[in-house]
Write an enzyme that holds these catalytic residues in place. Structure first.
Site, PDB file in Angstrom:
ATOM      1  N   HIS A 165       8.057   9.893   0.602  1.00  0.00           N
ATOM      2  CA  HIS A 165       7.661  10.425   1.913  1.00  0.00           C
ATOM      3  C   HIS A 165       8.500  11.640   2.319  1.00  0.00           C
ATOM      4  O   HIS A 165       8.103  12.400   3.198  1.00  0.00           O
ATOM      5  CB  HIS A 165       7.726   9.329   2.997  1.00  0.00           C
ATOM      6  CG  HIS A 165       9.093   8.965   3.462  1.00  0.00           C
ATOM      7  ND1 HIS A 165       9.762   7.837   3.029  1.00  0.00           N
ATOM      8  CD2 HIS A 165       9.927   9.561   4.335  1.00  0.00           C
ATOM      9  CE1 HIS A 165      10.936   7.759   3.632  1.00  0.00           C
ATOM     10  NE2 HIS A 165      11.061   8.796   4.433  1.00  0.00           N
ATOM     11  N   GLY A 174      16.758  11.034   8.124  1.00  0.00           N
ATOM     12  CA  GLY A 174      17.491  11.998   7.304  1.00  0.00           C
ATOM     13  C   GLY A 174      18.233  11.326   6.167  1.00  0.00           C
ATOM     14  O   GLY A 174      18.553  11.954   5.156  1.00  0.00           O
ATOM     15  N   ASN A 175      18.531  10.018   6.321  1.00  0.00           N
ATOM     16  CA  ASN A 175      19.144   9.252   5.234  1.00  0.00           C
ATOM     17  C   ASN A 175      18.124   8.889   4.150  1.00  0.00           C
ATOM     18  O   ASN A 175      18.506   8.450   3.056  1.00  0.00           O
ATOM     19  CB  ASN A 175      19.761   7.949   5.744  1.00  0.00           C
ATOM     20  CG  ASN A 175      21.166   8.112   6.262  1.00  0.00           C
ATOM     21  OD1 ASN A 175      21.419   7.982   7.455  1.00  0.00           O
ATOM     22  ND2 ASN A 175      22.102   8.395   5.372  1.00  0.00           N
ATOM     23  N   SER A 176      16.839   9.037   4.445  1.00  0.00           N
ATOM     24  CA  SER A 176      15.800   8.649   3.486  1.00  0.00           C
ATOM     25  C   SER A 176      16.024   9.332   2.139  1.00  0.00           C
ATOM     26  O   SER A 176      16.154  10.551   2.068  1.00  0.00           O
ATOM     27  CB  SER A 176      14.414   9.045   4.008  1.00  0.00           C
ATOM     28  OG  SER A 176      14.064   8.275   5.111  1.00  0.00           O
ATOM     29  N   LEU A 226       2.758 -11.173 -13.666  1.00  0.00           N
ATOM     30  CA  LEU A 226       2.674 -12.529 -14.201  1.00  0.00           C
ATOM     31  C   LEU A 226       1.220 -12.963 -14.325  1.00  0.00           C
ATOM     32  O   LEU A 226       0.833 -13.635 -15.266  1.00  0.00           O
ATOM     33  CB  LEU A 226       3.395 -13.515 -13.277  1.00  0.00           C
ATOM     34  CG  LEU A 226       4.903 -13.656 -13.376  1.00  0.00           C
ATOM     35  CD1 LEU A 226       5.387 -14.623 -12.307  1.00  0.00           C
ATOM     36  CD2 LEU A 226       5.319 -14.139 -14.748  1.00  0.00           C
ATOM     37  N   GLY A 227       0.412 -12.580 -13.339  1.00  0.00           N
ATOM     38  CA  GLY A 227      -0.983 -13.006 -13.317  1.00  0.00           C
ATOM     39  C   GLY A 227      -1.205 -14.208 -12.433  1.00  0.00           C
ATOM     40  O   GLY A 227      -2.078 -15.045 -12.720  1.00  0.00           O
ATOM     41  N   ASP A 260       7.501   4.173  -2.714  1.00  0.00           N
ATOM     42  CA  ASP A 260       8.116   5.272  -1.967  1.00  0.00           C
ATOM     43  C   ASP A 260       9.284   5.891  -2.729  1.00  0.00           C
ATOM     44  O   ASP A 260      10.335   6.185  -2.161  1.00  0.00           O
ATOM     45  CB  ASP A 260       8.571   4.809  -0.574  1.00  0.00           C
ATOM     46  CG  ASP A 260       8.779   5.982   0.376  1.00  0.00           C
ATOM     47  OD1 ASP A 260       8.307   7.091   0.060  1.00  0.00           O
ATOM     48  OD2 ASP A 260       9.416   5.791   1.423  1.00  0.00           O
TER      49      ASP A 260
END
Length: 468
Positions: A122, A225-227, A282-283, A152
């Site tokens: 993002h 801003g830390n993203s 895994l299913g 993300d």
């Protein structure tokens, strides 16, 4: 009722950028404790990985880890490029000559000395250009290598050599209460380090709404801003990519969340080796064991994942896992809820073998499961992506066969409204799985009309024809 909104911490910036000026220290030295690194190779790319043992105790020193990691966390700017225009607005603000504007910013983590950087999808999504500023104020243009919007995570690269970088740590080994540092650029304040502890593991912010997530939760201050910045232990190893906050205001209130480093590392390795993310499954379909589920099905356990459906032909089915089993452990990871299971599986690839501990009745058994590939297919003419449907999903739509629509390839509201429903036929041919869809579409002339039959939750069929 208090309503907490989960906010992905995208920094929306104005035209004025706050510049932080820091001296770049290039010093040799070890982190506290043993500093043993190895290079693991995926395809043609080597990623440094560390095997240190975390340091605990109240006398832990953060300074070494902060000094080493701050130089490897960068400021990532999402730049929009405007073409030349004769409009009054452009004349006033840009002289009609076009220009650039920062439309968002965040952080990124250098993971190799030759300029590979991990950030959040993002942060860079929709950018015309990406600018990366190092801690010494050097600025580079970056290219996007690949992204995984669902997790993300994005991988970008700058053309540089000899950069400071942060080695990957093992996020499976983090412990509740362990000291951590969050390194990033909150509110455009370059090179900020905050300290906290691991507050929780395998935290699912969806709370049962959508695909289970698995975040590391920390009380180290994380703000817009830390993203895309680093969550590191005090050995200076990367254990997470800071991604989200939960807050009524959009700013720090004690809750921050990071994508575990094992998951981020697997994503970037897949992008480099395969060009996309290879997701193993895994299913099974299931739910967290709860008091009502325990009572309804007579379970003797209070935690785990209750298996409600098993996909035919999946690794789980082949290994003998059945509806009604309770998964309690996978490899050496305790499974208390679905987020524990999915978080670990998301760090694995198709054809990996995992050891699954299940409870059936009053007996415990261990089975080896080979993960199968999570298959999807994009039907470009109608702008939709489909995946295999479970028996439960088909039953819900009163359908005997079909695939489910999982994503719209555009933001068109009418197309997006189809997400979650079932496609039963294409060109009057019944489809049972993604392989059927792929076979029909690949054998068609793209100029020919495409007939698609949908089924709604009431079991009513509707057929539409798309013409080129």
């Amino acid at each position: 009722m208090k309503k907490f909104t989960t906010l992905l911490s995208v920094s929306v910036l104005g035209g004025i950028m706050t510049l932080g000026s820091y001296k770049l220290f290039v010093e040799e030295g070890d982190f506290p404790g043993s500093q043993e690194q190895r290079i693991e190779t995926t395809g043609n790319q080597a990623f440094p990985v560390s095997n240190n043992t975390a340091i605990y105790g109240t006398n832990a020193d953060f300074t070494e880890a902060a000094e080493k990691t701050v130089h490897a966390v960068v400021h990532v700017k999402n730049v929009a490029v405007f073409p030349k225009s004769n409009s009054v607005w452009e004349q006033y603000y840009r002289g009609g000559n076009g220009g650039k504007a920062i439309q968002g910013a965040g952080s990124g983590v250098i993971i190799t000395p030759d300029g590979y950087i991990v950030t959040n999808n993002h942060v860079i999504n929709g950018a015309s250009e990406i600018e990366v500023t190092l801690n010494n104020n050097k600025t580079y243009k970056a290219e996007v290598i690949g992204t995984d919007p669902k997790a993300d995570i994005a991988l970008i690269k700058v053309d540089a050599k000899g950069l400071d970088y942060i080695p990957f740590g093992n996020s499976n080994n983090v412990k509740l209460g362990e000291w951590v540092l969050a390194v990033g650029n909150p509110f455009n304040l370059t090179s900020t380090v905050t300290a906290g502890i691991i507050s929780a593991k395998a935290r699912d912010l969806n709370a049962g709404d959508g695909t289970p997530q698995s975040y590391i939760q920390t009380d180290a201050a994380i703000n817009p801003g830390n993203s895309g910045g680093a969550l590191v232990n005090i050995n200076g190893e990367l254990i997470g990519i800071n991604t989200a906050i939960t807050s009524q205001t959009g700013s720090y209130v004690g809750y921050g969340f990071a994508v575990p480093s094992n998951n981020a590392r697997k994503i970037v390795e897949d992008i480099i080796e395969f060009g996309n993310v290879q997701q193993g499954i895994l299913g099974i379909r299931g739910a967290d064991v709860s008091a009502p589920i325990s009572q309804e099905f007579g379970l003797n356990v209070s935690q785990g994942v209750y298996v409600s459906d098993v996909d035919l032909g999946s690794g789980a089915a082949i290994s003998g896992i059945r509806e009604g089993d309770v998964i309690r452990q996978i490899d050496n990871i305790e499974v208390r809820k679905m987020a524990d299971l999915t978080g670990y599986i998301n760090s694995k690839r198709p054809d990996d073998v995992v050891k699954v501990t299940i409870i059936r009745g009053e007996k415990e058994r261990v089975v080896n499961v080979t993960l199968t590939k999570y298959e999807t297919f994009a039907i470009q003419p109608i702008g939709l992506e489909v995946a295999n449907a479970s028996k439960e999903e088909l039953k819900k739509f009163k359908a005997e066969n079909g695939v489910k629509i999982i994503r719209a390839l555009s933001s068109d509201k009418q197309t997006m409204s189809l997400i979650g429903i079932i496609i039963t036929e294409i060109d009057n041919q019944k489809i049972s799985d993604v392989a059927d869809v792929r076979s029909i579409l690949n054998s068609k002339d793209s100029s020919e009309p495409l007939s698609v039959t949908f089924i709604n939750p009431r079991g009513e069929e509707q057929t539409y024809i798309w013409r080129k």
